[in-house]
Scaffold this motif. Structure first.
Motif, PDB file in Angstrom:
ATOM      1  N   TRP A 156      68.671 -18.513 -22.766  1.00 31.55           N
ATOM      2  CA  TRP A 156      68.914 -17.068 -22.760  1.00 31.55           C
ATOM      3  C   TRP A 156      70.031 -16.696 -21.789  1.00 31.55           C
ATOM      4  O   TRP A 156      70.766 -15.742 -22.028  1.00 31.55           O
ATOM      5  N   GLU A 157      70.168 -17.471 -20.724  1.00 29.28           N
ATOM      6  CA  GLU A 157      71.274 -17.216 -19.793  1.00 29.28           C
ATOM      7  C   GLU A 157      72.611 -17.420 -20.507  1.00 29.28           C
ATOM      8  O   GLU A 157      73.518 -16.590 -20.421  1.00 29.28           O
TER       9      GLU A 157
ATOM     10  N   SER B   2      64.940 -20.451 -20.369  1.00 24.61           N
ATOM     11  CA  SER B   2      65.699 -19.731 -19.338  1.00 24.61           C
ATOM     12  C   SER B   2      67.186 -20.082 -19.419  1.00 24.61           C
ATOM     13  O   SER B   2      68.044 -19.196 -19.396  1.00 24.61           O
ATOM     14  N   ARG B   3      67.485 -21.374 -19.526  1.00 28.41           N
ATOM     15  CA  ARG B   3      68.893 -21.800 -19.662  1.00 28.41           C
ATOM     16  C   ARG B   3      69.511 -21.252 -20.940  1.00 28.41           C
ATOM     17  O   ARG B   3      70.647 -20.794 -20.958  1.00 28.41           O
TER      18      ARG B   3
ATOM     19  N   ARG C 199      59.783 -23.377 -20.514  1.00 27.86           N
ATOM     20  CA  ARG C 199      60.205 -22.260 -19.665  1.00 27.86           C
ATOM     21  C   ARG C 199      61.621 -22.509 -19.130  1.00 27.86           C
ATOM     22  O   ARG C 199      62.473 -21.631 -19.149  1.00 27.86           O
TER      23      ARG C 199
END
Length: 181
Positions: free
Chosen positions: A110-111, A107-108, A103
């Motif tokens: 896709w950022e 998250s990193r 997760r």
């Protein structure tokens, strides 16, 4: 100024953030009036904070002939605040950290992906997979059966995040029941 022009909620430019982003936001907020160069120039000052407003007020009368010139001068003055966009190469260097959850890594990833502005779907799948830890089940899955598109990649990541969450939740319950009272 048109009577119907209400006070728009502009972000106030402080002279420290990216001027390109500020101008983009301003143009978006003024989209209904973008055909009116004089109005675009006059209202621009209301989107400026104290430092940029001092610059605006210091412009020589008649030195700006249209909105494009105003924006060009604005960008030139605040060029040092411009953010250099990341390249796709940055995705190649992204790696999952030992102990990091899927997760957190996703998250990193896709950022950064969104910051870059997307890209080739094949490269996206490859760079995400290469960044996973060697013993990752998701890495094995993506290697054996690569997704056809980014939606499939995202679905597969979500599936493995749920599996990881379940595993971590079970592990947490096991730790709680094995704790001395």
């Amino acid at each position: 100024m048109p009577d119907r022009l209400t006070r728009l909620p502009f972000n106030s430019y402080d002279g420290k953030t990216d001027p390109v982003e500020h101008v983009s936001h301003y143009i978006q907020m003024m989209s209904l009036h973008s055909h009116n160069d004089a109005l675009m120039c006059k209202v621009f000052s209301s989107s400026l904070g104290s430092i940029a407003l001092r610059w605006f007020n210091g412009l020589r009368k008649g030195s700006i002939h249209n909105f494009a010139e105003l924006i060009q001068e604005f960008r030139i003055l605040f060029v040092t605040c411009s953010q250099v966009p990341q390249s796709v190469d940055a995705l190649l260097s992204m790696k999952m950290r030992v102990g990091e959850t899927l997760r957190g890594y996703a998250s990193r990833y896709w950022e950064l992906y969104n910051e870059i502005g997307g890209g080739n779907e094949e490269i996206t799948t490859s760079t995400f997979r290469m960044g996973l830890l060697e013993d990752s089940r998701l890495k094995e899955s993506l290697t054996k059966k690569p997704p056809n598109d980014i939606r499939q990649l995202m679905r597969r990541i979500e599936e493995y995040k749920r599996l990881e969450d379940d595993r971590l939740q079970r592990k947490g319950k096991t730790l709680m029941t094995n704790r001395p009272r």
